[in-house]
Design an enzyme around this catalytic site. Structure first.
Site, mmCIF file in Angstrom:
data_model
loop_
_atom_site.group_PDB
_atom_site.id
_atom_site.type_symbol
_atom_site.label_atom_id
_atom_site.label_comp_id
_atom_site.label_asym_id
_atom_site.label_seq_id
_atom_site.Cartn_x
_atom_site.Cartn_y
_atom_site.Cartn_z
ATOM 1 N N HIS A 115 -2.891 -8.104 4.989
ATOM 2 C CA HIS A 115 -4.721 -7.810 4.431
ATOM 3 C C HIS A 115 -5.771 -8.164 5.973
ATOM 4 C CE1 HIS A 115 -2.852 -9.714 1.020
ATOM 5 N NE2 HIS A 115 -3.916 -9.323 0.061
ATOM 6 N N GLU A 145 -4.441 1.783 -7.344
ATOM 7 C CA GLU A 145 -5.321 2.092 -5.859
ATOM 8 C C GLU A 145 -5.360 3.694 -5.962
ATOM 9 O OE1 GLU A 145 -3.928 -0.386 -5.859
ATOM 10 O OE2 GLU A 145 -4.748 -1.776 -4.694
#
Lengths: 321, 348
Positions: free
Chosen positions: A125, A58
């Site tokens: 998540h 990322e």
């Protein structure tokens, strides 16, 4: 024929790629596979060499987008989950957010964050990251709550010359549908009155707009008319629309799914109490998630986040004051 | 197949073109050294420079030998802390350095950032942030975008880091991504043996940092970074390979930082043994001796060059000293380029 919130995001990316050859997509599993949520389904086929799989990096994904933006590209980065943007945090807040201010070179990148909780997703998540990014100067943070906003605000984000954190709510992906995508109604930076009322105002954003609307329905049975303000973007925050609503109702509930410390709801209260203290007939209230990581089991998860019934209960307390 | 090799300068390779590049690079090194000495003395005198001064003393050959391979306007350069010489070689005018150190509003950073944190991204000179390793993916992204737009042609990117910076996640992520995309980027690693005060033994466990090149599937080379001739050969080869499509090129230079991390640091942690090792040779002196030994420069030439460089630096500092400091009342205090989205303009 109807279109879901998720399909609107795909369609907006289709349109962005079609309109502007400088747009490209970069993210994990987004090319042939079409993304973990299928938000880029078929786009790599329809736009060859414009949609790329990224390594699980990322930090490098965001850094790469910044370098590309300097060269005139308008990249859209998909984080597989908002939670993982913490790995790209440094590039977002220190490199992208400061670039224009430091060098006078704008940084037109859009970072899509599949945000918020769904049952069974657990601590890593499910997160809502908007307050963290909003804290840093140099970023625009949008939080669409409707199919139309998912579509138009994503297209608008890609056209903006500044880095945009696009917080799309996973809970709305499949559940939220519209018959069609209507016309663009408001620009980024303007809030929307999702429901007019006169007894109390709920200021909220993203998936909580729908919980707020359901709570407002419930309160209507008791004879209360609750106004719901959908912020649409948490930064910039449309303070004028918030204050105008509180001027009408005299009561404020700031509602968000994110963790309680600081954050968007605290910002709403701070603005209303500093700029509109005289408008308030009662102390303002806040409702957020609990101050723990987000739990996995649905029983725990439902109690962790604000729901229609906890919002309704908060409203009743607010109206008694 | 990754290739780890070592560069030694062989006498037969010394063409006139190489000599010209050597002398040009030496001038960049000298200008860098003199400029940094001036900045150091301004810092020690107090008052003129706020914040720190970070010198590249001892790293000029390694830094400039890379910068001189790059073409401003066509290549992308992401220099780091000790790349004053490389920035000059890339084409940054020294007035940009001085204006940034003195915080002049006329400089590229306009007082908003200082010292080594400067650049002109639209000219391919990326402005480093302090988070080490994070520029690698940015330079790679510029190359990636050019390839998409069909404008890459033979342009390359280059970025520098030190031994300490190779330990960051950003460095790993960025280099791996650049390798996956096979981007034409040179990654120069100045192994100056100390990351601030931390020695190599506390920084990494492989025998030589260049061993990592194989793990990334890229070419790697080591070079004696105190020797300009070797550095030039290494970076020329790397640039040619990158331009020819061979993907990322890692060059690890061995040297010793001949200054503190910044001028506030006396570097007392560097043991005498290191200071007396071959890696502690002063690259400027080595280059001077080399040029003199080859009959490329006389002592008189050197003196003349020195005088000219000192005049240039003094005049630049004197000019910038008269320039306006930033005015908080004229500052627009906007972090966004879209003015209509800027918050906080209405506070009391």
């Amino acid at each position: 024929m109807s279109i879901t919130y998720l399909e609107a995001i795909r369609e907006a990316q289709y349109e962005a790629l079609r309109e502007d050859p400088s747009v490209f997509l970069y993210g994990q599993d987004i090319a042939t596979f079409g993304g973990a949520f299928k938000a880029t389904k078929n786009l790599s086929k329809e736009f060859p060499n414009r949609v790329f799989d990224a390594p699980i990096s990322e930090d490098a994904m965001v850094g790469m987008a910044i370098g590309a933006a300097v060269e005139g590209a308008r990249p859209i980065i998909e984080m597989q989950f908002a939670d993982f943007s913490s790995i790209g945090f440094n590039q977002i807040v220190n490199q992208a957010a400061t670039l224009y201010w430091r060098t006078n070179v704008p940084c037109p990148i859009t970072i899509r964050l599949p945000s918020g909780g769904t049952a069974g997703s657990g601590p890593f998540h499910s997160q809502s990251m908007e307050a963290l990014y909003a804290h840093y100067p140099g970023l625009v943070i949008v939080t669409p709550a409707t199919v139309e906003d998912a579509y138009w605000m994503l297209l608008d984000s890609v056209k903006l010359n500044d880095p945009v954190i696009f917080c799309e709510h996973k809970f709305l992906y499949y559940h939220l549908k519209a018959d069609q995508i209507g016309d663009r109604e408001l620009p980024i930076g303007k809030a929307r009155i999702a429901r007019p009322g006169r007894h109390a105002t709920i200021v909220t954003y993203s998936a909580m707009v729908h919980e707020a609307l359901r709570a407002a329905e419930e309160l209507q049975l008791d004879g209360y008319q609750i106004e719901v303000v959908d912020l649409r973007s948490v930064k910039p925050m449309d303070t004028d629309t918030i204050l105008a609503s509180v001027a009408r109702t005299g009561r404020l509930l700031a509602l968000g799914e994110a963790f309680p410390w600081g954050g968007v709801t605290a910002e709403i209260i701070a603005r209303v109490t500093t700029d509109g203290f005289h408008l308030l007939d009662a102390a303002p209230m806040r409702l957020n998630s609990k101050d723990t990581p987000i739990p996995y089991h649905p029983n725990l998860w439902k109690s962790h986040r604000p729901t229609t019934s906890t919002i309704a209960a908060a409203l009743r307390r607010l109206l008694r004051n | 197949m990754a290739l780890a090799s070592s560069i030694n300068c062989v006498e037969t390779d010394l063409t006139a073109e190489f000599r010209d590049q050597f002398l040009l690079t030496y001038q960049h090194m000298l200008l860098s050294r003199v400029l940094e000495e001036k900045l150091g003395s301004l810092y020690r005198a107090g008052g003129r420079i706020v914040g720190g001064v970070y010198l590249g003393k001892g790293q000029e050959a390694f830094s400039a030998a890379l910068g001189v391979q790059l073409r401003k306007g066509r290549d992308i350069y992401g220099p780091l802390i000790r790349d004053q010489a490389g920035r000059i070689a890339f084409g940054e005018p020294i007035i940009d350095t001085v204006r940034t150190y003195l915080g002049a509003v006329t400089g590229p950073m306009r007082g908003r950032d200082g010292n080594i944190h400067r650049g002109r991204p639209k000219e391919g000179h990326m402005a480093m942030i302090s988070h080490l390793g994070s520029l690698l993916s940015v330079v790679a992204g510029g190359l990636f975008a050019r390839r998409l737009a069909g404008t890459l042609a033979d342009s390359i990117g280059a970025t520098s880091i030190g031994d300490g910076g190779t330990s960051t996640g950003a460095f790993h992520e960025g280099l791996n991504m650049a390798a996956v995309e096979k981007l034409p980027i040179i990654v120069s690693i100045a192994n100056n043996q100390f990351a601030y005060s931390t020695p190599n033994t506390r920084q990494y466990a492989c025998e030589n940092l260049v061993d990592r090149a194989a793990g990334y599937g890229i070419d790697g080379m080591t070079v004696d970074a105190t020797d300009l001739a070797s550095c030039l050969k290494a970076f020329r080869a790397a640039a040619a390979k990158a331009r020819a499509g061979s993907g990322p090129q890692m060059i690890v230079g061995t040297l010793l930082r001949l200054a503190g991390h910044g001028e506030h640091d006396d570097a007392s942690y560097i043991p005498d043994k290191a200071r007396q090792s071959p890696s502690a040779r002063d690259c400027l002196q080595v280059a001077e001796d080399y040029a003199r030994d080859h009959g490329w420069m006389s002592s008189a030439d050197l003196r003349e060059l020195n005088d000219e460089v000192r005049r240039n630096v003094d005049q630049t500092v004197s000019k910038v000293s008269k320039e306006p400091a930033p005015d908080p009342f004229k500052e627009n205090w906007q972090a966004l380029s879209c003015a209509e989205l800027v918050e906080g303009q209405h506070e009391a």
